[in-house]
Design an enzyme around this catalytic site. Structure first.
Site, PDB file in Angstrom:
ATOM      1  N   GLU A   1      -6.763 -17.559   4.897  1.00  0.00           N
ATOM      2  CA  GLU A   1      -6.036 -16.443   4.292  1.00  0.00           C
ATOM      3  C   GLU A   1      -6.908 -15.192   4.252  1.00  0.00           C
ATOM      4  O   GLU A   1      -6.446 -14.084   4.539  1.00  0.00           O
ATOM      5  CB  GLU A   1      -5.566 -16.797   2.879  1.00  0.00           C
ATOM      6  CG  GLU A   1      -4.752 -15.685   2.236  1.00  0.00           C
ATOM      7  CD  GLU A   1      -4.201 -16.043   0.864  1.00  0.00           C
ATOM      8  OE1 GLU A   1      -4.141 -15.140   0.015  1.00  0.00           O
ATOM      9  OE2 GLU A   1      -3.834 -17.218   0.659  1.00  0.00           O
TER      10      GLU A   1
ATOM     11  N   GLU B   1      -1.307  -2.162  -2.478  1.00  0.00           N
ATOM     12  CA  GLU B   1      -1.018  -2.387  -3.905  1.00  0.00           C
ATOM     13  C   GLU B   1      -1.288  -1.178  -4.792  1.00  0.00           C
ATOM     14  O   GLU B   1      -2.420  -0.714  -4.919  1.00  0.00           O
ATOM     15  CB  GLU B   1      -1.831  -3.578  -4.425  1.00  0.00           C
ATOM     16  CG  GLU B   1      -1.501  -3.932  -5.859  1.00  0.00           C
ATOM     17  CD  GLU B   1      -2.034  -5.280  -6.283  1.00  0.00           C
ATOM     18  OE1 GLU B   1      -1.889  -5.620  -7.469  1.00  0.00           O
ATOM     19  OE2 GLU B   1      -2.600  -6.001  -5.444  1.00  0.00           O
TER      20      GLU B   1
ATOM     21  N   LYS C   1      -6.082 -19.489 -13.010  1.00  0.00           N
ATOM     22  CA  LYS C   1      -6.294 -18.905 -11.689  1.00  0.00           C
ATOM     23  C   LYS C   1      -7.595 -18.102 -11.674  1.00  0.00           C
ATOM     24  O   LYS C   1      -7.945 -17.444 -12.657  1.00  0.00           O
ATOM     25  CB  LYS C   1      -5.114 -17.977 -11.350  1.00  0.00           C
ATOM     26  CG  LYS C   1      -5.278 -17.170 -10.072  1.00  0.00           C
ATOM     27  CD  LYS C   1      -4.141 -16.175  -9.919  1.00  0.00           C
ATOM     28  CE  LYS C   1      -4.396 -15.215  -8.765  1.00  0.00           C
ATOM     29  NZ  LYS C   1      -3.352 -14.208  -8.633  1.00  0.00           N
TER      30      LYS C   1
ATOM     31  N   GLU D   1       1.578 -17.988  -9.055  1.00  0.00           N
ATOM     32  CA  GLU D   1       0.538 -16.960  -8.985  1.00  0.00           C
ATOM     33  C   GLU D   1       1.141 -15.582  -9.252  1.00  0.00           C
ATOM     34  O   GLU D   1       0.560 -14.761  -9.979  1.00  0.00           O
ATOM     35  CB  GLU D   1      -0.105 -17.004  -7.587  1.00  0.00           C
ATOM     36  CG  GLU D   1      -1.350 -16.173  -7.432  1.00  0.00           C
ATOM     37  CD  GLU D   1      -1.909 -16.252  -6.016  1.00  0.00           C
ATOM     38  OE1 GLU D   1      -2.540 -15.266  -5.591  1.00  0.00           O
ATOM     39  OE2 GLU D   1      -1.708 -17.279  -5.331  1.00  0.00           O
TER      40      GLU D   1
END
Length: 469
Positions: free
Chosen positions: A450, A271, A222, A315
């Site tokens: 996104e 986050e 990734k 992910e």
């Protein structure tokens, strides 16, 4: 660090000045007092005389708010390899020699550093980020701390060996002036929105395709690619105006503002990177996202689809494993749920897994920040290969975007968030940043959409609409 329990302020100042003479070195005097209720935004706005030296922090769980005005001391480094160590050492040196006047060692009061680290110190520095270093931190002159309903005001003064006391008394006068200003009603001025533009959108999509090809060949699992959007105004855009909007529009996010001279890094991120309270450690695995639905039924369907989506679960699991590996050496205990849950925000919902640990002895907050940053949600897997690809493909400097931002006090407590959903205010421009995780089956157009969704919170806070993308 000398801690004095509720003594006469003048005596405390004399103690600090005598100590400064004895060691022939400036000494930090930090005075903490409980004050009547103060609105954090009003305290921030009322400190406009400190423009370029203000910060605000509100945590996601509504447990603490910090507002800093003025800079008694700056800790800054442009080191690439040892920046966490350098900041920690300078902080330890400063608080070791300090004199602190307080009732108790309340978390988030007394000597406290607020600031952040850039995402990648090795990448070439972008012009818009020149007022920030690879590590930029500020010890505030005046700080409001609101843990729940209580209000504390900290005044930090650097006492020099030969000073006559006039500066200290100026600080005392300024403190009362700031508290008085905070009781006034101030409405932030709104600049006129001129337009916004995506920076090199087609080149970014080509980069996504290039990375997908490399992932399909098995080079990595990734890579997170970010891009930039530029917004223009008819005059300078103030952090007051943007912060006012973020505060009301993003109540369940970390809200932050960090001014440095003519620039301000500002945002509302969902986050947490890591929080340390005493020996308790709290971290967050946040990766995998989908839009919110227009109705309750469609929102639930989208959430269920996210929980069942293989790409997003893969992910997310990469992030969980990475954070577990990073924290294990520093924790006596570590608790991680086996399956993610949903974190629902205004524009987007994420896969979310909380991590709770008990820190080993002598583990500092910056030890944890250094090991955790960047998580796979911001860099990729494996980390070093992903960072190398990001430097090749992004063609921009992320600056503080996606880096750790937050605070640490003199008692070892503190919290850092990952600086997502954020932007840089600079004169009559705002630069917004958003990214997404690229895996082997990613599609450039889908990833571009996104990032558009992730721009929405900041576009709205800047006075735009959902259609300004």
């Amino acid at each position: 660090m000398v801690t004095i329990h509720k003594t006469n302020i003048e005596k405390a100042y004399d103690t600090a000045r005598i100590k400064a003479k004895q060691i022939d070195h400036p000494v930090l005097l930090s005075i903490v007092e409980e004050v009547d209720a103060v609105d954090p935004l009003s305290f921030y706005y009322g400190g406009r005389s400190f423009n370029g030296e203000r910060f605000l922090w509100k945590d996601r769980d509504h447990t603490i708010t910090l507002v800093g005005l003025g800079a008694s001391h700056i800790v800054s480094t442009d080191e690439m390899e040892d920046r966490f160590f350098t900041v920690e050492n300078e902080w330890k040196r400063l608080i070791e020699e300090s004199v602190v006047v307080t009732g108790d060692k309340w978390a988030g009061t007394g000597p406290l550093l607020f600031g952040g680290f850039s995402f990648d110190p090795i990448n070439d520095s972008g012009k818009e980020w020149e007022q920030f270093s690879t590590g930029s931190f500020q010890l505030p002159m005046f700080m409001l701390t609101k843990p729940g309903k209580t209000n504390y005001l900290t005044m930090n003064v650097i006492c020099h060996p030969e000073e006559d006391g006039s500066l200290f008394h100026e600080h005392l006068f300024k403190k009362e002036e700031l508290l008085a200003n905070a009781r006034k009603t101030i409405i932030p001025e709104r600049p006129r929105w001129l337009g916004n533009r995506d920076v090199k959108p087609e080149e970014w999509k080509n980069s996504v395709q290039s990375v997908v090809s490399r992932l399909q060949q098995g080079e990595m699992d990734k890579v997170v690619l970010a891009r930039k959007c530029e917004v223009s105004f008819d005059k300078q855009v103030s952090s007051d105006f943007v912060l006012d909007n973020l505060w009301s529009q993003q109540p369940d996010s970390f809200v932050f503002s960090f001014e440095r001279e003519e620039s301000c890094f500002i945002g509302a991120t969902p986050e947490r990177l890591v929080k340390k309270t005493g020996e308790e450690i709290l971290s967050t695995c946040l990766a995998g996202s989908i839009a919110r639905g227009d109705t309750l039924e469609s929102d639930e369907k989208l959430g269920e689809a996210l929980l069942e989506d293989e790409k997003n679960r893969f992910e997310h699991q990469l992030v969980v494993e990475s954070i577990e590996d990073a924290l294990k050496p520093f924790c006596n205990e570590l608790t991680i749920p086996t399956s993610p849950q949903l974190m629902k925000l205004k524009d987007i919902q994420h896969l979310y897994t909380p991590v709770i640990g008990q820190a080993s002895e002598h583990t500092s907050l910056l030890n944890l920040v250094e090991k955790l940053h960047p998580t796979p949600a911001l860099g990729g897997v494996p980390r070093d290969k992903a960072l190398h690809v990001i430097r090749q493909e992004e063609e921009m400097d992320r600056g503080l975007y996606a880096g750790p931002i937050g605070w640490m006090d003199a008692y070892g407590n503190g919290e850092y968030a990952v600086a997502l959903r954020s932007g840089l205010l600079q004169r009559d421009k705002a630069y917004l940043y958003a990214g997404c995780g690229i895996v082997a089956d990613s599609e450039p157009e889908s990833e571009f959409k996104e990032t558009q969704m992730k721009f929405r919170p900041m576009l709205r806070a800047l006075g735009g609409t959902d259609h300004d993308e």
